[in-house]
Design an enzyme around this catalytic site. Structure first.
Site, short mmCIF file in Angstrom:
data_model
loop_
_atom_site.label_atom_id
_atom_site.label_comp_id
_atom_site.label_asym_id
_atom_site.label_seq_id
_atom_site.Cartn_x
_atom_site.Cartn_y
_atom_site.Cartn_z
N CYS A 114 0.81 -1.23 0.00
CA CYS A 114 0.00 0.00 0.00
C CYS A 114 0.84 1.28 0.00
CB CYS A 114 -0.95 0.01 1.19
SG CYS A 114 -2.14 -1.32 1.12
N HIS A 250 -3.37 7.54 1.95
CA HIS A 250 -3.73 6.18 1.51
C HIS A 250 -5.06 5.84 2.18
CE1 HIS A 250 -3.96 2.01 0.80
NE2 HIS A 250 -3.62 1.64 2.02
N ASN A 280 -9.99 0.08 0.00
CA ASN A 280 -8.53 0.19 -0.03
C ASN A 280 -8.02 -0.40 -1.34
OD1 ASN A 280 -5.79 -0.13 0.30
ND2 ASN A 280 -5.90 -1.03 2.35
N1 ACO Z 1 -17.80 -8.30 9.63
C1 ACO Z 1 -18.21 -8.53 10.90
N2 ACO Z 1 -17.34 -8.79 11.89
C2 ACO Z 1 -16.04 -8.83 11.60
C3 ACO Z 1 -15.55 -8.59 10.30
C4 ACO Z 1 -16.49 -8.32 9.29
N3 ACO Z 1 -16.14 -8.07 8.02
N4 ACO Z 1 -14.21 -8.68 10.31
C5 ACO Z 1 -13.84 -8.96 11.58
N5 ACO Z 1 -14.94 -9.07 12.35
C6 ACO Z 1 -15.04 -9.33 13.78
C7 ACO Z 1 -13.83 -10.06 14.30
O1 ACO Z 1 -13.94 -11.46 14.08
C8 ACO Z 1 -13.88 -9.69 15.77
O2 ACO Z 1 -14.83 -10.52 16.40
P1 ACO Z 1 -14.58 -11.06 17.89
O3 ACO Z 1 -14.48 -9.83 18.75
O4 ACO Z 1 -15.78 -11.89 18.13
O5 ACO Z 1 -13.29 -11.82 17.81
C9 ACO Z 1 -14.42 -8.28 15.78
O6 ACO Z 1 -15.06 -8.09 14.49
C10 ACO Z 1 -13.36 -7.20 15.98
O7 ACO Z 1 -12.28 -7.48 15.10
P2 ACO Z 1 -11.03 -6.51 14.99
O8 ACO Z 1 -10.10 -7.03 13.96
O9 ACO Z 1 -10.48 -6.23 16.36
O10 ACO Z 1 -11.76 -5.18 14.45
P3 ACO Z 1 -11.17 -3.73 14.25
O11 ACO Z 1 -11.99 -2.75 14.93
O12 ACO Z 1 -9.68 -3.69 14.49
O13 ACO Z 1 -11.41 -3.49 12.69
C11 ACO Z 1 -10.12 -3.53 10.64
C12 ACO Z 1 -10.82 -4.34 11.74
C13 ACO Z 1 -11.16 -2.73 9.90
C14 ACO Z 1 -9.41 -4.49 9.70
C15 ACO Z 1 -9.08 -2.56 11.27
O14 ACO Z 1 -8.31 -3.25 12.22
C16 ACO Z 1 -8.15 -1.93 10.26
O15 ACO Z 1 -8.55 -1.15 9.43
N6 ACO Z 1 -6.85 -2.21 10.35
C17 ACO Z 1 -5.82 -1.59 9.54
C18 ACO Z 1 -5.84 -2.06 8.13
C19 ACO Z 1 -4.71 -1.40 7.39
O16 ACO Z 1 -4.42 -0.23 7.54
N7 ACO Z 1 -3.98 -2.13 6.61
C20 ACO Z 1 -2.78 -1.58 5.99
C21 ACO Z 1 -2.94 -1.33 4.61
S1 ACO Z 1 -3.38 -2.73 3.71
C22 ACO Z 1 -1.99 -3.31 2.84
O17 ACO Z 1 -0.91 -2.89 2.99
C23 ACO Z 1 -2.21 -4.49 1.95
#
Ligand code: ACO
Length: 323
Positions: A114, A250, A280
């Site tokens: 990314c 980004h 993204n």
């Molecule tokens: N729908 C419903 N529930 C979900 C989903 C979904 N699509 N995905 C995960 N959950 C659940 C999980 O299983 C978890 O359930 P649990 O509490 O029962 O275990 C709960 O939601 C919370 O999961 P988290 O991963 O802690 O959720 P978070 O608030 O962190 O959000 C997200 C997840 C959106 C992925 C966030 O962490 C994020 O944006 N992270 C950064 C991503 C990023 O910047 N990536 C870098 C660039 S990408 C690249 O370089 C390729």
């Protein structure tokens, strides 16, 4: 005397096919509400069968060339930032070069996931600064839909496909005035590879693999590292946050973007955001957002624009430019 790399035009392309959050909720256990609240994403574009990263790149590059008033024969450097190349080799840049009809100079891919567009812009700026190359096409192009595990709700809801492109020209400072890429800052910490990677590859599994991410850990790393990179480019350029006209981040997650805005004391209205309609798009997201800002008249010639990204590696970085 080093030359300046001035942006002469930009272009963008999104595949026609749209996948909404409701569509995804029929494929995995998720909901429109969860995706919007956690990420800000409503829908994303995905490629159709037979549509390649190079096809998206060529469409974005063609628009950028038109905007710059140039043709393929004016270009002598093609950089494609991508993690989703058409082939293992040759580079997607080589394929794009041929499809566009560019016959001069060099072409190669940049792989920083990314952060790829920030890496590519910084690389192009240095090639142009020495005068070794005169005009560059810098493209971010991705078909991330091809490396998603469509059964993994934690990752498949986040990404989309698309491409964006800049045409940059080496100009001496008299012609450029204060326009051009002013500063860039690139980082990588390979110890954090486990946070975000693809579980396959040429020399390991001889397969493409799928995106694996510990999203909440990436999230925790994001705001602090991105903010530090942005502060570094502003300090190196001798500008303060009050001087910034537009922030083109980004588009990984709306909450990360707003976290950075708050930490740096930027204003929400300064953010060019495309995340709701695109998700993204990895290396394509910055030029896609920049193009949106130029197209609707927000980013004007002479404006000071701050870019940032973070991605697999972990890689991260920022760049400052005057449009
Ligand atoms: N729908 C419903 N529930 C979900 C989903 C979904 N699509 N995905 C995960 N959950 C659940 C999980 O299983 C978890 O359930 P649990 O509490 O029962 O275990 C709960 O939601 C919370 O999961 P988290 O991963 O802690 O959720 P978070 O608030 O962190 O959000 C997200 C997840 C959106 C992925 C966030 O962490 C994020 O944006 N992270 C950064 C991503 C990023 O910047 N990536 C870098 C660039 S990408 C690249 O370089 C390729």
């Amino acid at each position: 005397m080093l030359k300046k790399a001035v942006i002469l035009g930009c272009g963008a392309y999104l595949p026609e096919k749209v996948l909404t959050n409701d569509d995804l909720s029929k494929m995995v256990n998720t909901s429109d509400e969860w995706i919007r609240e956690r990420t800000g994403i409503r829908e994303r574009h995905v490629v159709s069968e037979g549509e390649l990263t190079s096809d998206l790149a060529v469409k974005a590059a063609t628009e950028a060339l038109e905007a710059a008033g140039l043709t393929a024969s004016d270009i002598d450097l093609v950089l494609v930032a991508t993690t989703t190349p058409d082939l293992t080799f040759p580079s997607t840049a080589a394929i794009v070069q041929a499809k566009l009809g560019v016959e001069e100079g060099a072409a190669f891919d940049i792989q920083a996931v990314c952060t790829g567009f920030v890496y590519a812009l910084s690389t192009a700026e240095k090639f142009l600064a020495t005068g070794q190359h005169r005009r560059a096409l810098v493209i971010g192009a991705e078909t991330f839909s091809r490396i998603l595990d469509w059964e993994d709700r934690a990752t498949c809801v986040l990404f989309g496909d698309g491409a964006g492109a800049f045409v940059l020209e080496a100009q001496d400072s008299e012609t450029a005035g204060d326009r051009g890429v002013m500063q860039s800052y690139l980082r990588c910490d390979g110890r954090l590879v486990d946070l975000l990677y693809v579980d396959g590859g040429v020399s390991s599994s001889q397969s493409t693999g799928h995106v694996r991410m510990q999203g909440n850990k990436v999230f925790r790393e994001a705001v602090i590292r991105i903010s530090q990179a942005m502060e570094k480019v502003m300090a190196d350029a001798g500008v303060s946050v009050q001087d910034i006209d537009w922030f083109v981040p980004h588009q990984a997650n709306e909450r990360i973007i707003l976290g950075v805005v708050k930490k740096l004391d930027l204003r929400r209205e300064q953010v060019i955001s495309t995340i709701a309609g695109q998700g993204n798009t990895s290396a394509a997201s910055i030029p896609l957002a920049y193009h949106a800002g130029v197209s609707d008249g927000r980013i004007k010639q002479g404006d000071l624009v701050l870019l940032e990204a973070m991605g697999g590696g972990l890689t991260w970085g920022a760049a400052l430019l005057r449009a």
